[in-house]
Design a protein around this motif. Structure first.
Motif, PDB file in Angstrom:
ATOM      1  N   SER A 184      37.439  34.974  37.939  1.00  0.00           N
ATOM      2  CA  SER A 184      37.940  36.246  38.456  1.00  0.00           C
ATOM      3  C   SER A 184      36.817  37.068  39.079  1.00  0.00           C
ATOM      4  O   SER A 184      36.988  37.678  40.136  1.00  0.00           O
ATOM      5  CB  SER A 184      38.613  37.031  37.334  1.00  0.00           C
ATOM      6  N   LEU A 225      36.273  38.296  43.046  1.00  0.00           N
ATOM      7  CA  LEU A 225      35.962  39.655  43.500  1.00  0.00           C
ATOM      8  C   LEU A 225      34.810  39.646  44.502  1.00  0.00           C
ATOM      9  O   LEU A 225      34.855  40.325  45.533  1.00  0.00           O
ATOM     10  CB  LEU A 225      35.602  40.539  42.305  1.00  0.00           C
ATOM     11  N   GLN A 268      49.507  40.835  35.940  1.00  0.00           N
ATOM     12  CA  GLN A 268      49.328  40.737  37.391  1.00  0.00           C
ATOM     13  C   GLN A 268      50.460  41.429  38.149  1.00  0.00           C
ATOM     14  O   GLN A 268      50.271  41.892  39.277  1.00  0.00           O
ATOM     15  CB  GLN A 268      49.230  39.273  37.815  1.00  0.00           C
ATOM     16  N   VAL A 319      49.733  45.080  39.124  1.00  0.00           N
ATOM     17  CA  VAL A 319      48.813  45.335  40.237  1.00  0.00           C
ATOM     18  C   VAL A 319      49.597  45.706  41.489  1.00  0.00           C
ATOM     19  O   VAL A 319      50.497  44.974  41.909  1.00  0.00           O
ATOM     20  CB  VAL A 319      47.930  44.099  40.506  1.00  0.00           C
ATOM     21  N   GLN A 337      42.796  48.234  46.833  1.00  0.00           N
ATOM     22  CA  GLN A 337      43.017  46.859  46.389  1.00  0.00           C
ATOM     23  C   GLN A 337      41.940  46.431  45.397  1.00  0.00           C
ATOM     24  O   GLN A 337      42.223  45.782  44.386  1.00  0.00           O
ATOM     25  CB  GLN A 337      43.024  45.914  47.587  1.00  0.00           C
ATOM     26  N   ARG A 375      42.211  45.467  41.160  1.00  0.00           N
ATOM     27  CA  ARG A 375      41.649  44.263  40.533  1.00  0.00           C
ATOM     28  C   ARG A 375      40.628  44.627  39.453  1.00  0.00           C
ATOM     29  O   ARG A 375      40.571  43.987  38.401  1.00  0.00           O
ATOM     30  CB  ARG A 375      40.991  43.375  41.595  1.00  0.00           C
ATOM     31  N   ASN A 420      40.972  43.708  35.429  1.00  0.00           N
ATOM     32  CA  ASN A 420      39.890  43.033  34.706  1.00  0.00           C
ATOM     33  C   ASN A 420      39.404  43.872  33.528  1.00  0.00           C
ATOM     34  O   ASN A 420      39.134  43.338  32.446  1.00  0.00           O
ATOM     35  CB  ASN A 420      38.735  42.724  35.652  1.00  0.00           C
TER      36      ASN A 420
END
Length: 201
Positions: A45, A49, A101, A104, A113, A117, A121
């Protein structure tokens, strides 16, 4: 973070069901296997990013060491499995993350955006930190108690990193409002999921 959200560890709105640790202790091999995959996914993840937002210099600089740390955790969980003569099995469906998810938001600016994320996390790290604390305080295996205490401290640091990064790219008020929404949704997700001792989340 307001007083209401600070009542629970790391702002979490719903503590882990107390039955979880008892079931987990009876399924420690499954927990370790699932934990290994969680660490691998955390590293992946962070890499995503960096790949998706390479122009975000502060984020890249802060997240890059986290990739190495999460992968090190993955390797160390594999070592714990090997020490106990346990096998590293297949990846399991992570219903918790799948549901998270869906929280989001799609669209918006690149900064929005990215913040979505980062907050997702942060929330996964916060819940992992809480679970590691529970394991460190309750399981019988002394080596694993120490191991999970160490990881608890590490995950708390990662959670703080993600939140602080989010505040770089969007105003603090926006971030805290969105964070509260994430926390509320996460609590609803936990209520909807079966308490399973073979999953870290």
């Amino acid at each position: 973070m307001n007083e209401e959200l600070s009542n629970h560890l790391l702002g979490l709105q719903l503590p882990t069901d107390p039955r979880w640790v008892n079931i987990a202790q009876m399924n420690i091999e499954d927990i370790l296997v699932d934990h290994a995959y969680c660490e691998q996914k955390a590293a992946s993840s962070c890499i995503s990013l960096i790949v998706l937002f390479p122009e975000k210099t502060e984020m890249v600089e802060m997240i890059t060491p986290v990739v190495a740390e999460e992968w090190n955790h993955f390797e160390r969980v594999l070592e714990q499995l090997k020490k106990r003569g346990m096998s590293f099995g297949q990846a399991r469906k992570d219903e918790y993350v799948i549901q998270l998810q869906k929280v989001v938001k799609k669209g918006g600016s690149r900064d929005q955006q990215l913040v979505e994320r980062l907050l997702m996390n942060a929330l996964i790290e916060a819940r992992s930190c809480e679970r590691f604390k529970i394991l460190s305080q309750n399981i019988q295996d002394q080596e694993l108690k120490n191991f999970y205490y160490e990881l608890m401290v590490s995950e708390a640091g990662h959670y703080k990193n993600f939140i602080s990064l989010a505040k770089i790219y969007m105003p603090e008020e926006y971030v805290l409002t969105r964070w509260k929404e994430f926390l509320i949704e996460e609590a609803n997700i936990l209520k909807s999921l079966e308490v399973r001792g073979d999953r870290m989340h």
